[in-house]
Write a protein that holds these residues in place. Sequence first.
Motif, PDB file in Angstrom:
ATOM      1  N   ASP A   1       0.839  -1.186   0.000  1.00  0.00           N
ATOM      2  CA  ASP A   1       0.000   0.000   0.000  1.00  0.00           C
ATOM      3  C   ASP A   1       0.883   1.249   0.000  1.00  0.00           C
ATOM      4  OD1 ASP A   1      -2.688   1.371   0.553  1.00  0.00           O
ATOM      5  OD2 ASP A   1      -1.416   2.093   2.201  1.00  0.00           O
TER       6      ASP A   1
ATOM      7  N   ARG B   1       1.568   2.953   3.419  1.00  0.00           N
ATOM      8  CA  ARG B   1       2.500   2.195   4.263  1.00  0.00           C
ATOM      9  C   ARG B   1       3.919   2.308   3.714  1.00  0.00           C
ATOM     10  NH1 ARG B   1       2.736  -4.405   4.851  1.00  0.00           N
ATOM     11  NH2 ARG B   1       4.653  -4.468   6.080  1.00  0.00           N
TER      12      ARG B   1
ATOM     13  N   ASP C   1       1.339  -0.733  -7.549  1.00  0.00           N
ATOM     14  CA  ASP C   1       2.055  -0.606  -6.279  1.00  0.00           C
ATOM     15  C   ASP C   1       3.114  -1.692  -6.088  1.00  0.00           C
ATOM     16  OD1 ASP C   1       0.331   1.529  -5.732  1.00  0.00           O
ATOM     17  OD2 ASP C   1      -1.123   0.213  -4.747  1.00  0.00           O
TER      18      ASP C   1
END
Length: 824
Positions: A524, A527, A549
């Motif tokens: 993510d 994060r 990602d």
Amino acid sequence: MTRKGFIITGHGVKAIITRFIIVLRHRRELVNELKRIAQPAAPILSTFFLLFFPIVSGGLLALYLNGFFAWPDFSRIHDRRETSILYAEDGEVLREYCTYCREMATLEEMGHFPKLAVLIEDKAFEKRLAPVSGRGILRALWQDLKTLSLQQGGSTITQQVARILFAEEELRHEQESRALSAKLWRKAREFWFAMLLEGHVDRRTILELYLNNVFCGHGRYGVKACSQYYFRKEPTELSITEAAMMIGTWRAPQYSPFINPEQALKLRGRVLEQLVDERAISKTQEQEWQQQPLPQRQERDQCRALHAAEFVRRRIVQTTRLVDQGLKVHTSINCGWQRAAADALHESMETMKARNPALTDLWGVAILIDARTGAIKVFAQEPTFAENEYLLSQIKRHCGSACKPFFYATWILKGGRLSCQDQGSGPCRLDDSYGTADGKSALSLAMGRGRRHRIQNFPYESLARYVGISEPIRCLAESRNACTMSAIRDVRAAVRGSRVPRLVYKEEILGLMNRLGIQLPTMDPERAKREGIRLIAPDVARQFGLPKDTIDPGLTVAIGSIDVSPLDMAVGLAGLMGSRVEPYAIEEIEGPSGDVVWDTTPKAPENIFQKMIEDELVAEFQLQKARNGLGSDLTAEERKKIEADAKPDAEKLALAMIRGLRAPIELTHGTGKLVTTGDPRRGIPKLDFPVIGKTGTATNEEGETTDNWFYGCSPSYCMAVWIGREKKQPMETVVETPGGKTIRVQETGGRNALPVFIKTMTAVYEHRPTELFPDATDPRKPFVFSLPSSPTPLVIPEGEAGAPHVVEPVIPHEEAGTGDQDDF
């Protein structure tokens, strides 16, 4: 008067009337006599009736209010809970899943048991009118009086079925309270249930219910499950002696032959004696059969595949229930190969622990798939399932040099050659650099803030550490880091110090890995930002077909700075042979009735190279049509032609890749040459058939080994082996030389993981003909096919056109120094 052939005269009628009057007179006299006799007792009888009726009525009312007459749940008669069983491909049981472990059977499928059960448990079962046996109750009471206990049972088969099906709550209360009142209450309720049961189903059904639910110990219920557990046979295959032993366990399950063989022998003897008393067998037979041995406990996990079973279980429970559902799950696991892999993995890891006792937290896994279908044939793991239930099939660790084949596949896809003697005109040189004072190469990577990371090869005994300009096939065979890194770049930067063009983008390597079925690590964005982890830019990810990602592994992805799983590596290597498959372990699932409720139809293997070439040809064709004003849509005939044009080139690419991956195995200094030489001292055989493969040894920032890999294929099977520590700690071993010095020895994939592959493949081909790769894949010979021109050919990137690129003589890959070599 005539009536139906009889003539009744007037005198006859008179005689009949006279006799009737006499009978009535006698009856009246009898009634009067009874009244006279009962007259004195009339007050007593009236009092007794007046007292008895309220007591009985009150008792019945009390029983009613306490739920005595509550009806049982008759749906339990149709309870279909059965053991769900996982089978290997040869029918060997992998594991059972049940809380009520039984298998349903009809009376016809129960062999001797229906007859023996009646003779031993309730010989009047078929003739008795009531559901209880008065004689049995009196006999039990007499025995209890003699022993001053309440241990004897006088229950009929009907009562036992009623207890099993309906008296669960009463039994639990009795066991908890241990009171006489609870026992009497349970007995009375059983009587009531038995009466209702016989009014609900016939005796044949009751007998079948009994034999499908009787408990024989070890959590097994019913004669079929018990027969399988004790004898590994069907009930119809059991002899009378074996059936008698099982009947003995019904009476005292704690005296299982696996727990108390002495008592089990006595119980069997009592059953045989009863059969003699019932004249079902002779005394001679009884004496002879009592001498037969009891069954011996067998290892439950003979296939050594509990982790494989757990892998299958997790797949099933994603869509349906498994426990107690009576499912028969047929898997693709081959127990012979599984045991060979489990033994080899255990032996290799124990050898490592013997060299370094600190390696107490080693983990390892070996997975073998059918490269033609994707069927998982082997899933071996250490430690054992009892010690660690975590599945290592999807553990993600740095793969080290095991990632290099994806770099060389990208090199070939872009028009590069593995040897300058190969057909074609594409680039055929890489730079293995030269050594500096500190043992590192001249190649370096920018690390930010002015820092640089130097690429290094690890010393391979007597081999030169750096060999300058070299052919790619030698770099792949000898697993040379500098050589591989010399041609790597990304959209922002490139490795510095290389004397050859940096022509392969790391994003192209990642894109190929993604196409081959290897799950790239993602995170993510929020994060990643918090943890300081760089992601590949969204526009770059779209350009190269990467997942959203995707974590940026850096330029060193070419030498393994990316986390991958063992299962994905096996699938990816099959894809490099031109056979991209979807892995699976479940062949089919049968329901309780035997009908197939789910099965696997393997997808046809996909040649990833063909798909890539087709995509490029389609793009070119669409562009050409658009320029000619014909629109961009392709007709079915045009797509068919593109597919036909792409197939030969895709097959050539697969052959070129197989040839490259035979090099580490077959060339003199290949890191996997143990395959062709064996090591009798270590008990490692050599394989007498060709395979492809690559070793891998991942290291941490200090250069200490953390992960050992090997993955390889025969023409039909691909296998990945990984060994590492639970928390990625170093695996180096300190050894003492003959001269008394201590040196640090790194544990490598060639030393530890490769032997597992060799021993497993030996078992795979022990009873099947060996297979050969096409002659064009021989790494000692030039490649005779011209590879297709890539739409993204190897050209010097913009900004490097003026950079000096030194062309040195190529050192033939068979002229290096002698000596053994381990891979990093």
